[in-house]
Every structure is written in structure tokens, then in C-alpha cells.
Design an enzyme around this catalytic site. Structure first.
Site, PDB file in Angstrom:
ATOM      1  CD  GLU A   1      -2.137   1.653   2.699  1.00 15.81           C
ATOM      2  OE1 GLU A   1      -2.039   0.813   3.617  1.00 15.81           O
ATOM      3  OE2 GLU A   1      -2.449   2.839   2.887  1.00 15.81           O
TER       4      GLU A   1
ATOM      5  CG  ASP B   1      -0.007   6.804  -1.032  1.00 15.56           C
ATOM      6  OD1 ASP B   1      -1.181   7.190  -1.049  1.00 15.56           O
ATOM      7  OD2 ASP B   1       0.961   7.547  -0.764  1.00 15.56           O
TER       8      ASP B   1
ATOM      9  CD  GLU C   1      -3.580   4.324  -1.532  1.00 14.90           C
ATOM     10  OE1 GLU C   1      -3.697   5.531  -1.789  1.00 14.90           O
ATOM     11  OE2 GLU C   1      -3.196   3.905  -0.411  1.00 14.90           O
TER      12      GLU C   1
END
Lengths: 241, 241
Positions: free
Chosen positions: A60, A64, A132
């Protein structure tokens, strides 16, 4: 016997996941294991020696940043005559937690996720995080350019209405102005600039009606702060009336 | 005659800039004009019809995202057994405004910048911004993979001591700032100066989140008081969550 059926289950899950990735993102993954990791919510963490937690948080973190750049680049090129403030605002509309959670629901990611505790799934932003993390997985599996093209083609073009997002920004401020003119109220947006630690400026806008402070909001652009403030004020107003 | 010498000056500047890019980043740029734009500080903005401002802000917006991904990827691979919290913290140590400003000074970017108002240059984070804008320029000129390899080889490996950064005391202030940005809270460090009997100044810093006073600390330097205050606030916060 058990082992055999376990294996069948195991590989049929992989097969189904591969198909779903194909359906959502238009390609078959090379390394299915990264995608499975991306779908392991922290409530289903496997602990390893040395303290490393096996869940989607590392992916993640990576995804991101990938998503941030893909969207920044997309907007930079799509809006060659817009200033940085506009681009930043548009990006935050596209990648904010609420929008990513909705997107994740729409894509049905939850069906493929490992979740230990379903309450944790709901209270936190697990859906958006998993999206993400998947982006991070694609990046590791296929590289940046592939990821960028895939996200533009299968996510931004299919699931976002960029024109609509542009319009959305003005609505609350102009809604407030219209209302005030019609109802003969005096409306002001009072702006203050705040210096932050990193040397950036943050703007505080208060929506004031007939000398009464109605709502306050902060943002890194004046326009953004005005609109947030107007949005909060609008919410209050519609409850009051 | 004037025109001729202007042209000579103009092209000699471009030539020098090309050389400097080569010295700093190890390659000759293709499109020198993007790099020149990256070095135009907003105090030297040229205004265009339609409201577009010609300065490095758009490139900074892009470069910030490029740098974010390059560093995220670098740390992800360099520390395969570290959790997301560690990676996030390391990244903020590498790309925070103060560090980028220092880096920019070290690279001597100021010599090549267009600056309209030198006061603005100092009060703001113009140096770090210009570095980010240059990163954006490299990305546009040469693509992502080239940019990543260049930054790792010529910036991260040459100008950062990653082992040292790991040991360095954690800045609670930057932890708080990151947390607030991620979770969309308003964070302020409110500073008061207290004169003491001997003429010394003592600083009182209060960490305020969404108008709520969270923690207060005293020290003889602003930086120290801020960090202590942030540390206390962080402790409270992690217990609350």
C-alpha cells in the site's frame, strides 16, 4: 485426499484471481503471489520472525506513491494550461480515501481479500488501501510504464468523470452565493494564511453569514479552503432550514 | 550588435546549464527548456494570457510525485524486511523540505535559478522546490526509469548516508506532520517566547490538533521545544488511537 482438495481449492482461487485481475485491469498477472499479498488486509496479518508483518501495508505504501505519480502525470498532461493549485486539487479529488473506497467497492475487491476481522474492515479504509496495494503489485510485476498505461486506460478513463470532477469543485461556493443573493443575506468568505512547519502556506477560510461564523475549513489552496468551508456551511444551512 | 551579444549570452547560459546538469546528474539534457523552466522561481513568474503562470510550480508538483515514488521504491527494495512505518519515516527523512533545501544548496542550484525577489527566495523553500522541479523536468525529458536510475546513482548514493539516517533520532515533529497530512487533521505548533531573568529566551511550544491543545513543552531552542512538544503529543496520540 484432504491435501488434494486443498490444492484444488488453492489453485482454483489463484485462477479466479488471475481472471479477476484480467477483468479489472485488462491483463493477466505474471506473479500472482504479489497480488495475493496486496489483498491481505492487516486484520489477517501473518507474523514472521524478526517482526515483519505479512500483509498489504508495504504494498500500500508503494502503491500510494505509484498512484500519486500516475495521476499527477495524467493531470499535468491533460491540463497543460492549469496552475499547480488546480492540479493538486484535482488529484486529491481522484485519490482521496473516500473515492478510493468507493472505487474498491465498485470493483468488488472485497471478494478477493483476506480479512481477519470484518469490523476492522468496515471501520478503516481497507478497500481503498487494498486498491493502492494492488497498484503497488502491478508496479512490481510489470513496471512503471505498464502500470501507468493500465491505470489510465482501465481506471481513470472507465471509472472517473474528469469533466464532472472539475465542475464539482465550484458547486458549493456558488450554491452559497446564489442562496445568499436570493435570501438577501450578507455572505463573506474570510481568509487567513497560516505558515506551516515545512514553509508551506495553509489557508483558513471561514464562511460568514450576517456576521455569524458558520463554518471554517483549511486547505493548501485558497480555492480549496473556500470550497470546503462553503460545503460545511451548506451542510449546516440545509439542516437548519 | 546588442542582439548578437544577447544571443551569445543566451546560448552560453544554455551551454553552462547543460554542463551543470551533466555534472550534477551525469547526463546531458535533451530539451534544455524544461530545465530552464524548472529553475524559474515563482518570484520571477511570467504571466500568460488565460492566467497560466510561467514558473516552476507545475514542474515542482510533478517532481514531488516522481521523487516520492523513486524514494518509496528504493526503500521498499533496500529494506525488504522492514514494515511500512519504518519506510514512511525513512522517506520523510530523505524528502523533507529542510533536507531538500540543504541538498539544493550543496548542488549550487541557486546559481542557475531565475529569482525575482531574493527575500522570497530565503523565506520560502525555493531551493528544495527547484530541486523537485528539476526532477520533474528529468522525468518529462527522459522518462521514469531513467529518472529513477539517475536519482539513485547521483543523488541517493552520493548525497545521502542511508545507514546514518536510520540511526538519527526520529523527528517527532515530522512524524506529527505526516500523520496530520495523512489523516487530514489540522496541526499547529504554537510558539511563545519567554524572556528569562538573565536575558535568555525560553521557548514554549504547544502542539495543537484541530484547535485542541495536546501537549506543551519548554526548551532553550525553538527546534528543541517543538520536538519535545511533538514527542509528548505523539505519545498521547498513539495511546488514544
Amino acid at each position: 485426499m484432504f491435501f488434494k482438495s486443498y490444492l484444488r481449492f488453492y489453485f482454483s482461487f489463484n485462477k479466479e484471481l488471475r481472471k479477476s485481475i484480467k477483468n479489472i485491469f485488462g491483463f493477466y498477472p505474471e506473479n500472482i503471489f504479489i497480488y495475493k499479498l496486496a489483498l491481505r488486509h492487516k486484520s489477517a496479518t501473518l507474523k514472521q520472525k524478526g517482526g515483519l508483518k505479512i500483509n498489504n501495508e508495504r504494498l500500500e505504501y508503494l502503491g500510494d506513491a505509484v498512484l500519486g505519480l500516475v495521476v499527477a502525470d495524467y493531470l499535468f498532461k491533460r491540463f497543460p494550461f492549469k496552475n499547480e493549485g488546480f492540479l493538486t486539487e484535482m488529484r486529491s479529488k481522484i485519490v482521496n480515501r473516500a473515492t478510493l473506497n468507493k472505487l474498491s467497492n465498485k470493483l468488488g475487491l472485497k471478494n478477493y481479500m483476506h480479512i481477519g476481522n470484518s469490523e476492522q474492515y468496515h471501520s478503516r479504509s481497507a478497500g481503498g488501501d487494498a486498491f493502492e496495494a494492488l497498484v503497488g503489485a502491478i508496479y512490481l510485476d510489470k513496471g512503471y510504464n505498464f502500470t501507468k498505461n493500465t491505470l489510465i486506460r482501465y481506471i481513470l478513463n472507465l471509472h472517473y468523470d474528469i469533466e464532472q470532477l472539475q465542475i464539482e469543485e465550484i458547486s458549493y461556493k456558488s450554491k452559497m452565493i446564489e442562496w445568499a443573493q436570493k435570501e438577501k443575506h450578507r455572505l463573506e468568505f474570510v481568509m487567513q494564511e497560516e505558515k506551516e512547519a515545512k514553509g508551506k502556506s495553509r489557508y483558513v477560510v471561514t464562511t460568514v453569514i450576517d456576521n455569524q461564523h458558520l463554518a471554517k475549513a483549511y486547505d493548501y489552496t485558497i480555492k480549496g479552503a473556500e470550497n470546503l468551508s462553503a460545503e460545511k456551511a451548506w451542510a449546516k444551512l440545509t439542516k437548519l432550514e
